[in-house]
Design an enzyme around this catalytic site. Structure first.
Site, PDB file in Angstrom:
ATOM      1  N   ASP A 167       2.416  27.601   8.188  1.00 37.27           N
ATOM      2  CA  ASP A 167       2.375  28.899   7.515  1.00 37.27           C
ATOM      3  C   ASP A 167       2.508  29.908   8.650  1.00 37.27           C
ATOM      4  OD1 ASP A 167       1.665  31.396   6.428  1.00 37.27           O
ATOM      5  OD2 ASP A 167       0.507  30.440   4.844  1.00 37.27           O
ATOM      6  N   HIS A 168       3.689  30.526   8.775  1.00 38.72           N
ATOM      7  CA  HIS A 168       3.965  31.303   9.987  1.00 38.72           C
ATOM      8  C   HIS A 168       3.028  32.490  10.146  1.00 38.72           C
ATOM      9  CE1 HIS A 168       6.551  33.704   7.215  1.00 38.72           C
ATOM     10  NE2 HIS A 168       6.186  34.693   7.996  1.00 38.72           N
TER      11      HIS A 168
ATOM     12  N   HIS B  57       0.696  32.388   2.148  1.00 37.16           N
ATOM     13  CA  HIS B  57       0.285  33.423   3.098  1.00 37.16           C
ATOM     14  C   HIS B  57      -1.000  34.131   2.674  1.00 37.16           C
ATOM     15  CE1 HIS B  57       4.116  32.565   4.709  1.00 37.16           C
ATOM     16  NE2 HIS B  57       4.830  33.425   4.007  1.00 37.16           N
TER      17      HIS B  57
END
Length: 485
Positions: A177-178, A240
């Site tokens: 999950d960047h 996110h």
């Protein structure tokens, strides 16, 4: 604490010619190399359907670096390009995986193992795992990194995770999950657990509510098929936003260790109360203007009518001791007035104002954690306006601002993928998402979608360039809350 792992000396990039690779992965790796953070022994092998040789792939990488990486971060670009090699592969069939294994092993046996970054369509995850296993590329010293989307609901997510688990146990599986690679997101942990000031008041006794906003100005941007199948809830909330919520609400872990941190996050996700349809709002944008420029509506961009939501607002609750009764307002959407991701923690009002009889207006303290486009932290405090007191005392909010680039002059503003790729190569799972987290997130999101379906809810329209449907404002205002804008 888990045993430290050896850094991989091979990095295999699936989808190496795709948009994510060109915009994020290759620039991140080049920047790490320029800073001396990659081992001289690390070899990077790209693979995709495109038929090209090593030189052509290096030319593609050079063009990507010149487009997406600032000039000052391209030091030693030629040396980085020399690390790259390429092997064409159709991952849907086993036929090409033997040649891929030969390419991976071209420089001889690996001493430290390999890290694989899988950035392909989810439909190829299963065949790719099967191909890697067939070619002997799933040994004990190989770790697998998966880029979202990991399914469209809990059931499809389990299918993907089962396929991965067939070859890679959980301690060798890295789910990206960047957002977790962003400096300010990591700084949230430092803010909470490295300062005695906040933790004693980080609970329902002192906090009135929390807001999490992820706003985008863009529309579909070439993601037509994916986005219309996903919508805002699956695209943003399921990953996110729930990760941000978990970091805000988690209990202090025993250490900054992958198992300890992720154990506390999953407790929060499992404590999320099932949301009633009346505590949600969905919307879909229509033609409007962003920054003075006319933009089309979602139906126009899509070319057909659709019930997919491009906006959602949710009132969530974490039913545990620390957060009982504290609402978490989540809001995300496309074609909103500005691009911003932020967390707002609104504290309760002081129990008694000694200034009330003097005409002073009191405002509760507010902590704003900006994640993008600017990384900053702002704490609003009440202060007296300078002047004589004959006509009363006037108070005003005064922000204490920490602009991260100013606070750490000389430090690079890094791409989120830099940290995540470095951790993948080094085998550190702390900033990656564990399977039970993913499944807890899907369980909660699936229940919301089921509630929408049962209530027959369809998205309300909103004008591009606005903050979503008016019902989203009402969702907060009926509790006496205003969205931070």
């Amino acid at each position: 604490m888990s045993e430290p792992k050896l850094s991989a000396d091979r990095l295999l990039l699936f989808g190496a010619t795709g948009d994510l690779s060109r915009r994020m992965l290759l620039p991140s790796l080049c920047a790490l190399d320029a800073d001396g953070l990659l081992s001289p022994d690390l070899k990077i092998i790209g693979t995709a359907r495109s038929d090209m040789d090593d030189a052509e792939f290096r030319n593609l990488a050079r063009e990507a670096l010149e487009t997406y990486l600032p000039d000052e971060r391209r030091g030693g670009m030629a040396a980085f390009l020399n690390r790259l090699s390429y092997q064409a592969l159709d991952a849907s069939t086993l036929d090409g995986f033997g040649a891929l294994a030969d390419k991976v092993n071209e420089a001889g046996p690996s001493d430290s193992g390999m890290a694989i970054f899988l950035s392909t369509a989810p439909s190829l995850f299963g065949p790719t795992i099967a191909g890697l296993k067939h070619a002997g590329l799933t040994g004990d010293n190989v770790r697998m990194c998966l880029e979202k989307p990991l399914g469209t609901d809990l059931a499809t997510s389990c299918v993907i995770n089962d396929a991965v688990a067939d070859a890679f146990p959980e301690d060798r599986t890295f789910r990206i999950d960047h957002y977790l690679g962003k400096e300010t997101v990591q700084n949230l942990l430092a803010l909470r657990f490295a300062n005695i000031l906040f933790e004693p008041i980080w609970n329902a006794t002192y906090i009135n509510h929390v807001q999490i906003t992820v706003a985008e100005t863009v529309g579909l941007e070439g993601r037509v098929a994916f986005y219309d199948d996903a919508g805002a809830l699956r695209d943003m909330v399921q990953n996110h936003m729930l990760q941000l919520l978990a970091l805000v609400a988690m209990e202090p872990p025993g250490s900054f260790d992958a198992t300890a941190v992720r154990d506390e996050k999953v407790k929060v996700l499992r404590a999320l109360r099932e949301v009633d349809a009346s505590e949600t709002v969905t919307g879909q944008y229509r033609a409007g203007a962003i920054s003075g420029e006319a933009v089309p509506g979602y139906d126009e961009e899509l070319g057909k009518d659709s019930d997919t939501e491009t906006f959602t607002a949710i009132k969530a609750h974490v039913d545990n001791w620390r957060w009982k009764g504290v609402p978490f307002y989540l809001r995300t959407g496309k074609r909103l007035p500005e691009r911003v991701t932020e967390i707002v923690v609104k504290f309760r009002q002081v129990p008694h104002s000694i200034f009330e009889g003097l005409g002073a207006t009191m405002m509760p303290n507010r902590l704003v954690i900006g994640i993008q486009p600017e990384e900053n932290i702002s704490l609003s405090l009440m202060a007296k306006v300078p002047g004589l007191a004959q006509d009363g005392v006037r108070l005003r909010e005064v922000p204490l601002d920490i602009a991260m680039p100013d606070a750490f002059v000389g430090q690079h503003r890094r791409i989120a993928y830099e940290r995540l790729l470095l951790d993948l190569i080094g085998g550190d799972q702390t900033l990656f998402v564990r399977r039970d987290e993913v499944e807890a997130q899907w369980h909660w999101v699936d229940a919301i979608r089921a509630a929408w379906e049962a209530a027959g809810l369809t998205p309300k329209t909103y004008t591009a360039g606005s903050w979503g449907p008016s019902a989203a404002i009402a969702l907060a205002e009926r509790d006496g809350v205003s969205w931070h804008e």
